[in-house]
Design an enzyme around this catalytic site. Structure first.
Site, PDB file in Angstrom:
ATOM      1  N   ASP A  33      15.984  -5.743  -2.199  1.00 53.92           N
ATOM      2  CA  ASP A  33      16.821  -6.300  -3.266  1.00 53.92           C
ATOM      3  C   ASP A  33      17.142  -5.192  -4.270  1.00 53.92           C
ATOM      4  O   ASP A  33      16.289  -4.396  -4.644  1.00 53.92           O
ATOM      5  CB  ASP A  33      16.077  -7.450  -3.955  1.00 53.92           C
ATOM      6  N   ASN A  88      16.730 -19.866  -2.969  1.00 49.14           N
ATOM      7  CA  ASN A  88      17.583 -20.672  -3.829  1.00 49.14           C
ATOM      8  C   ASN A  88      18.625 -21.328  -2.926  1.00 49.14           C
ATOM      9  O   ASN A  88      19.307 -20.633  -2.170  1.00 49.14           O
ATOM     10  CB  ASN A  88      18.269 -19.797  -4.885  1.00 49.14           C
ATOM     11  N   GLY A  94      20.445 -22.521  -7.999  1.00 50.83           N
ATOM     12  CA  GLY A  94      20.303 -21.184  -8.574  1.00 50.83           C
ATOM     13  C   GLY A  94      20.755 -20.063  -7.668  1.00 50.83           C
ATOM     14  O   GLY A  94      20.544 -18.883  -7.972  1.00 50.83           O
ATOM     15  N   HIS A  99      25.658 -16.480   0.709  1.00 53.97           N
ATOM     16  CA  HIS A  99      25.274 -16.182   2.097  1.00 53.97           C
ATOM     17  C   HIS A  99      23.766 -16.429   2.148  1.00 53.97           C
ATOM     18  O   HIS A  99      23.029 -15.852   1.327  1.00 53.97           O
ATOM     19  CB  HIS A  99      25.611 -14.724   2.434  1.00 53.97           C
ATOM     20  N   HIS A 101      19.994 -16.453   2.238  1.00 59.02           N
ATOM     21  CA  HIS A 101      19.022 -15.357   2.185  1.00 59.02           C
ATOM     22  C   HIS A 101      17.665 -15.876   1.744  1.00 59.02           C
ATOM     23  O   HIS A 101      17.563 -16.705   0.862  1.00 59.02           O
ATOM     24  CB  HIS A 101      19.500 -14.236   1.256  1.00 59.02           C
ATOM     25  N   HIS A 103      14.203 -14.745   0.075  1.00 54.09           N
ATOM     26  CA  HIS A 103      13.561 -13.695  -0.723  1.00 54.09           C
ATOM     27  C   HIS A 103      12.123 -13.543  -0.218  1.00 54.09           C
ATOM     28  O   HIS A 103      11.387 -14.526  -0.137  1.00 54.09           O
ATOM     29  CB  HIS A 103      13.510 -14.083  -2.199  1.00 54.09           C
TER      30      HIS A 103
HETATM   31  P1  5GP Z   1      20.195 -15.479  -5.306  1.00 56.85           P
HETATM   32  O1  5GP Z   1      20.137 -15.742  -6.771  1.00 56.85           O
HETATM   33  O2  5GP Z   1      21.576 -15.683  -4.733  1.00 56.85           O
HETATM   34  O3  5GP Z   1      19.132 -16.247  -4.554  1.00 56.85           O
HETATM   35  O4  5GP Z   1      19.774 -13.981  -5.120  1.00 56.85           O
HETATM   36  C1  5GP Z   1      20.670 -12.941  -4.863  1.00 56.85           C
HETATM   37  C2  5GP Z   1      19.896 -11.657  -4.868  1.00 56.85           C
HETATM   38  O5  5GP Z   1      20.722 -10.649  -4.338  1.00 56.85           O
HETATM   39  C3  5GP Z   1      19.445 -11.188  -6.258  1.00 56.85           C
HETATM   40  O6  5GP Z   1      18.024 -11.041  -6.281  1.00 56.85           O
HETATM   41  C4  5GP Z   1      20.168  -9.857  -6.455  1.00 56.85           C
HETATM   42  O7  5GP Z   1      19.394  -8.898  -7.128  1.00 56.85           O
HETATM   43  C5  5GP Z   1      20.481  -9.433  -5.027  1.00 56.85           C
HETATM   44  N1  5GP Z   1      21.688  -8.637  -4.862  1.00 56.85           N
HETATM   45  C6  5GP Z   1      22.924  -8.888  -5.376  1.00 56.85           C
HETATM   46  N2  5GP Z   1      23.807  -7.948  -4.990  1.00 56.85           N
HETATM   47  C7  5GP Z   1      23.123  -7.087  -4.199  1.00 56.85           C
HETATM   48  C8  5GP Z   1      23.517  -5.897  -3.491  1.00 56.85           C
HETATM   49  O8  5GP Z   1      24.667  -5.452  -3.491  1.00 56.85           O
HETATM   50  N3  5GP Z   1      22.552  -5.258  -2.785  1.00 56.85           N
HETATM   51  C9  5GP Z   1      21.261  -5.729  -2.731  1.00 56.85           C
HETATM   52  N4  5GP Z   1      20.390  -5.028  -1.997  1.00 56.85           N
HETATM   53  N5  5GP Z   1      20.859  -6.843  -3.383  1.00 56.85           N
HETATM   54  C10 5GP Z   1      21.789  -7.515  -4.108  1.00 56.85           C
END
Ligand code: 5GP
Length: 113
Positions: A33, A88, A94, A99, A101, A103
Site C-alpha cells: 500500500d 472495506n 468506506g 476494485h 482488494h 488489506h
Molecule cells: P480502500 O479505502 O479503498 O479500502 O483502500 C484503498 C487503499 O489503496 C488505501 O489504503 C490507499 O493507501 C491505497 N492506494 C491508493 N492508491 C494507491 C496506489 O496508486 N498505489 C498503491 N500501492 N496503493 C494505493
C-alpha cells in the site's frame, strides 16, 4: 467517502502505473500500500475486475477465496506468523478504490482504515 472516479488498480494490473509487487499469480496481484497503516500493509487484488465484494455469488466465490489463499502464501514468503485482514466493502463501507482488494496488515495495525 466516495469511490475514486478512476480504477487505479486496473492501471496497476495493466502495468501503466508502477507498484511494489509482493506476489503474483495468473489471477491475483499483491503489492505494498502506498500509504501504509501498519509496518506491513499489502493490498491483495483479483486481476479480474470486480468493483466490490458485493459482487460475490455462488459462481465466483472461489475467485474471492483466492484472496485468502494469497494472504497465506504471502505470509509464508515474508515469514509472517500472524496478520490481520481487512476489507472495506462498497462506498458505504468506506471503500475508495473501486476494485476489490483485501488489506493484509501486520498485527501492529489497530485503527480503522
Ligand atoms: P480502500 O479505502 O479503498 O479500502 O483502500 C484503498 C487503499 O489503496 C488505501 O489504503 C490507499 O493507501 C491505497 N492506494 C491508493 N492508491 C494507491 C496506489 O496508486 N498505489 C498503491 N500501492 N496503493 C494505493
Amino acid at each position: 467517502m466516495t469511490f475514486m472516479e478512476k480504477n487505479i488498480f486496473a492501471e496497476i494490473i495493466a502495468g501503466k502505473i508502477p507498484c511494489d509487487k509482493v506476489y503474483e499469480t495468473d489471477t491475483i496481484l499483491a503489492f505494498y500500500d502506498i500509504n501504509p497503516k501498519a509496518k506491513i500493509h499489502i493490498l491483495i487484488i483479483p486481476k479480474k475486475e470486480y468493483q466490490t465484494a458485493l459482487e460475490v455469488n455462488e459462481e465466483n466465490f472461489a475467485e474471492f477465496g483466492e484472496l485468502f489463499l494469497a494472504a497465506k502464501n504471502i505470509a509464508k514468503k515474508l515469514g509472517m506468523t500472524g496478520y490481520k485482514l481487512h476489507m472495506n466493502v462498497g462506498e458505504d463501507g468506506g471503500q475508495i478504490v473501486p476494485h476489490v482488494h483485501l488489506h493484509m496488515l501486520s498485527p501492529d495495525y489497530n485503527a480503522p482504515l
